[in-house]
Design a protein around this motif. Structure first.
Motif, PDB file in Angstrom:
ATOM      1  N   TRP A  22       0.718  -1.478   0.370  1.00  0.00           N
ATOM      2  CA  TRP A  22       0.326   0.100   0.541  1.00  0.00           C
ATOM      3  C   TRP A  22       1.407   1.295  -0.423  1.00  0.00           C
ATOM      4  CZ3 TRP A  22      -3.571   1.629  -1.609  1.00  0.00           C
ATOM      5  CH2 TRP A  22      -4.566   2.893  -1.409  1.00  0.00           C
ATOM      6  N   GLN A  23       0.973   2.070  -1.264  1.00  0.00           N
ATOM      7  CA  GLN A  23       1.494   3.454  -1.161  1.00  0.00           C
ATOM      8  C   GLN A  23       0.647   4.443  -1.148  1.00  0.00           C
ATOM      9  OE1 GLN A  23       4.576   2.570  -1.901  1.00  0.00           O
ATOM     10  NE2 GLN A  23       4.877   1.785  -4.138  1.00  0.00           N
ATOM     11  N   GLY A  24      -0.426   4.244  -0.680  1.00  0.00           N
ATOM     12  CA  GLY A  24      -0.959   5.550   0.491  1.00  0.00           C
ATOM     13  C   GLY A  24      -1.566   6.172  -0.508  1.00  0.00           C
ATOM     14  N   LYS A  25      -3.143   6.797  -0.404  1.00  0.00           N
ATOM     15  CA  LYS A  25      -4.007   7.220  -1.956  1.00  0.00           C
ATOM     16  C   LYS A  25      -3.645   8.718  -2.058  1.00  0.00           C
ATOM     17  CE  LYS A  25      -8.536   9.362  -1.214  1.00  0.00           C
ATOM     18  NZ  LYS A  25      -8.197  10.788  -1.595  1.00  0.00           N
ATOM     19  N   GLN A  26      -3.382   8.680  -3.398  1.00  0.00           N
ATOM     20  CA  GLN A  26      -3.293   9.650  -3.634  1.00  0.00           C
ATOM     21  C   GLN A  26      -3.821  10.674  -4.935  1.00  0.00           C
ATOM     22  OE1 GLN A  26       0.124  10.211  -3.719  1.00  0.00           O
ATOM     23  NE2 GLN A  26       0.486   8.891  -2.286  1.00  0.00           N
ATOM     24  N   HIS A  27      -5.201   9.938  -5.247  1.00  0.00           N
ATOM     25  CA  HIS A  27      -6.100   9.912  -6.349  1.00  0.00           C
ATOM     26  C   HIS A  27      -7.238  10.492  -5.674  1.00  0.00           C
ATOM     27  CE1 HIS A  27      -3.176  11.116  -9.303  1.00  0.00           C
ATOM     28  NE2 HIS A  27      -2.566   9.537  -9.243  1.00  0.00           N
ATOM     29  N   ASP A  28      -8.349  10.860  -6.194  1.00  0.00           N
ATOM     30  CA  ASP A  28      -9.704  10.696  -6.112  1.00  0.00           C
ATOM     31  C   ASP A  28     -10.588   9.499  -6.389  1.00  0.00           C
ATOM     32  OD1 ASP A  28      -9.855  13.264  -4.289  1.00  0.00           O
ATOM     33  OD2 ASP A  28     -10.616  13.953  -5.663  1.00  0.00           O
ATOM     34  N   TYR A  29      -9.613   8.896  -7.407  1.00  0.00           N
ATOM     35  CA  TYR A  29     -10.583   7.576  -7.472  1.00  0.00           C
ATOM     36  C   TYR A  29      -9.731   6.851  -8.567  1.00  0.00           C
ATOM     37  CZ  TYR A  29     -13.764  11.214  -9.308  1.00  0.00           C
ATOM     38  OH  TYR A  29     -14.931  11.623  -9.241  1.00  0.00           O
ATOM     39  N   CYS A  30      -9.858   5.207  -7.805  1.00  0.00           N
ATOM     40  CA  CYS A  30      -8.852   4.023  -7.903  1.00  0.00           C
ATOM     41  C   CYS A  30      -9.516   2.986  -9.033  1.00  0.00           C
ATOM     42  CB  CYS A  30      -8.950   3.105  -6.683  1.00  0.00           C
ATOM     43  SG  CYS A  30     -10.316   2.516  -5.937  1.00  0.00           S
ATOM     44  N   VAL A  31      -8.374   1.839  -9.498  1.00  0.00           N
ATOM     45  CA  VAL A  31      -8.897   1.179 -10.184  1.00  0.00           C
ATOM     46  C   VAL A  31      -8.949  -0.052  -9.855  1.00  0.00           C
ATOM     47  CG1 VAL A  31      -8.546   0.092 -12.586  1.00  0.00           C
ATOM     48  CG2 VAL A  31      -8.136   2.861 -12.897  1.00  0.00           C
ATOM     49  N   VAL A  82       1.583   0.946  -9.886  1.00  0.00           N
ATOM     50  CA  VAL A  82       1.128  -0.438  -8.248  1.00  0.00           C
ATOM     51  C   VAL A  82       0.084   0.200  -7.178  1.00  0.00           C
ATOM     52  CG1 VAL A  82       0.018  -2.315  -7.325  1.00  0.00           C
ATOM     53  CG2 VAL A  82       0.287  -2.652  -9.966  1.00  0.00           C
ATOM     54  N   SER A  83      -0.351   0.846  -6.683  1.00  0.00           N
ATOM     55  CA  SER A  83      -0.201   1.272  -5.377  1.00  0.00           C
ATOM     56  C   SER A  83      -0.508   0.508  -4.358  1.00  0.00           C
ATOM     57  CB  SER A  83      -1.463   2.521  -5.141  1.00  0.00           C
ATOM     58  OG  SER A  83      -1.341   3.787  -6.678  1.00  0.00           O
ATOM     59  N   GLY A  84      -1.563  -0.418  -4.773  1.00  0.00           N
ATOM     60  CA  GLY A  84      -1.778  -0.936  -3.866  1.00  0.00           C
ATOM     61  C   GLY A  84      -2.113  -3.247  -3.969  1.00  0.00           C
ATOM     62  N   LEU A  85      -2.275  -3.688  -3.304  1.00  0.00           N
ATOM     63  CA  LEU A  85      -1.946  -5.510  -3.669  1.00  0.00           C
ATOM     64  C   LEU A  85      -2.308  -5.749  -2.128  1.00  0.00           C
ATOM     65  CD1 LEU A  85      -1.766  -8.061  -5.329  1.00  0.00           C
ATOM     66  CD2 LEU A  85       1.004  -8.233  -4.143  1.00  0.00           C
ATOM     67  N   LEU A  86      -3.784  -6.304  -1.895  1.00  0.00           N
ATOM     68  CA  LEU A  86      -4.554  -6.819  -1.595  1.00  0.00           C
ATOM     69  C   LEU A  86      -4.159  -8.350  -2.005  1.00  0.00           C
ATOM     70  CD1 LEU A  86      -7.320  -4.666  -0.996  1.00  0.00           C
ATOM     71  CD2 LEU A  86      -5.779  -4.541   0.342  1.00  0.00           C
ATOM     72  N   LEU A  87      -4.516  -9.564  -0.613  1.00  0.00           N
ATOM     73  CA  LEU A  87      -4.569 -10.778  -1.141  1.00  0.00           C
ATOM     74  C   LEU A  87      -6.042 -11.427  -0.243  1.00  0.00           C
ATOM     75  CD1 LEU A  87      -3.538 -13.545  -1.749  1.00  0.00           C
ATOM     76  CD2 LEU A  87      -1.747 -13.730   0.134  1.00  0.00           C
ATOM     77  N   LYS A  88      -6.533 -11.654  -0.890  1.00  0.00           N
ATOM     78  CA  LYS A  88      -8.156 -12.301   0.376  1.00  0.00           C
ATOM     79  C   LYS A  88      -7.202 -13.176   0.739  1.00  0.00           C
ATOM     80  CE  LYS A  88     -10.869 -14.521  -2.580  1.00  0.00           C
ATOM     81  NZ  LYS A  88     -10.618 -15.937  -1.986  1.00  0.00           N
TER      82      LYS A  88
END
Length: 268
Positions: A22-31, A82-88
């Motif tokens: 997680w690099q932190g939120k940089q924008h108002d929208y995400c993909v 890539v800003s974030g990687l989540l592992l379910k």
């Protein structure tokens, strides 16, 4: 080091997941990109997203369903912006991954979420149009290869028939909005819609493909503003990158379609 996370809202049912990057939120929208064992396809998609500068206006977050193919090596993902990687780590497949991604994005304060499949069939050039539609007040944006300006390349004949003559017409009839392309995951949602208690996407009933059909059904029915945007969807020649098996998988998709249209997933 990864952090184990659960639902940010105690009323939400969200599978457990780990935040591996997680690099932190940089924008108002995400993909948000749900993946599992996509191999070179996810790297190709991320490279295409870098080429069109997606990272300069939206944060890119991957939700991994448990890949074991080495395609999500952290340093490579960082090089691809890539800003974030989540592992379910909890139960479920696609809808469970999406619930993890939605919950994380809403907790971070994003105003809108774009989702795109990780199998490199969709053209990321269209992402700015999705975000602009959300900014203009639309709540649900659906990619369509079948509206004017869209491109459907190498779509398997059985898939094309099922979408055009079964899936999209049925959802159109029961939702009250004329859909043309309802099975693909290239979409965008407003924060307002995902947080609306009448929608309630954070429920354990959504495990596989249920969320895709349910949201297409309930969004227009509940009065949210919906729109389709022309996009390009290309299947590679000689290969069909899909997690849906020919018989049992397609039957499951149709069963989910009927369940959504007849209100099985509605908030009681």
């Amino acid at each position: 080091m990864s952090d184990s996370l659960n639902a940010p809202n105690t009323d939400w049912e969200v599978p457990s997941y780990e935040r591996q990057l997680w690099q932190g939120k940089q924008h108002d929208y995400c993909v948000i990109i749900p993946v599992i064992n996509e191999g070179a396809r996810i790297r190709n998609l991320l490279s295409r997203m870098v080429a069109v500068n997606v990272h300069t206006y939206a944060d890119i977050i991957i939700v991994d369903g448990g890949s074991r193919d080495g395609s999500l090596e952290l340093s490579a993902l960082q090089q691809l912006s890539v800003s974030g990687l989540l592992l379910k780590t909890g139960q479920g497949k696609l809808s469970s991954q999406l619930r993890c991604g939605y919950a994380f994005a809403l907790e971070q304060g994003y105003q809108g979420i774009v989702t795109i499949d990780g199998n490199d069939k969709d053209d990321p050039d269209a992402i700015p149009q999705f975000i602009e539609a959300i900014k203009q007040g639309y709540d649900f944006v659906q990619a369509s290869r079948f509206v004017k300006g869209g491109v459907a390349e190498n779509t398997p004949a059985s898939r094309d028939f099922a979408i055009r003559f079964i899936h999209a017409p049925m959802l159109s009839l029961f939702s009250g909005f004329k859909w043309t392309d309802t099975t693909q995951g290239f979409r965008a949602y407003s924060r307002k819609m995902l947080l609306d208690p009448r929608v309630a996407p954070f429920r354990n009933i959504f495990q596989t493909y249920e969320l895709l059909a349910y949201l297409s059904y309930c969004a227009p029915k509940l009065g949210f503003r919906c729109i389709e945007i022309a996009t390009v969807r290309r299947y590679p020649k000689g290969e069909v990158p899909t997690k849906i098996s020919a018989i049992s998988g397609n039957w499951a998709v149709l069963s989910i379609l009927f369940s959504a249209c007849f209100g099985k997933y509605n908030v009681k």
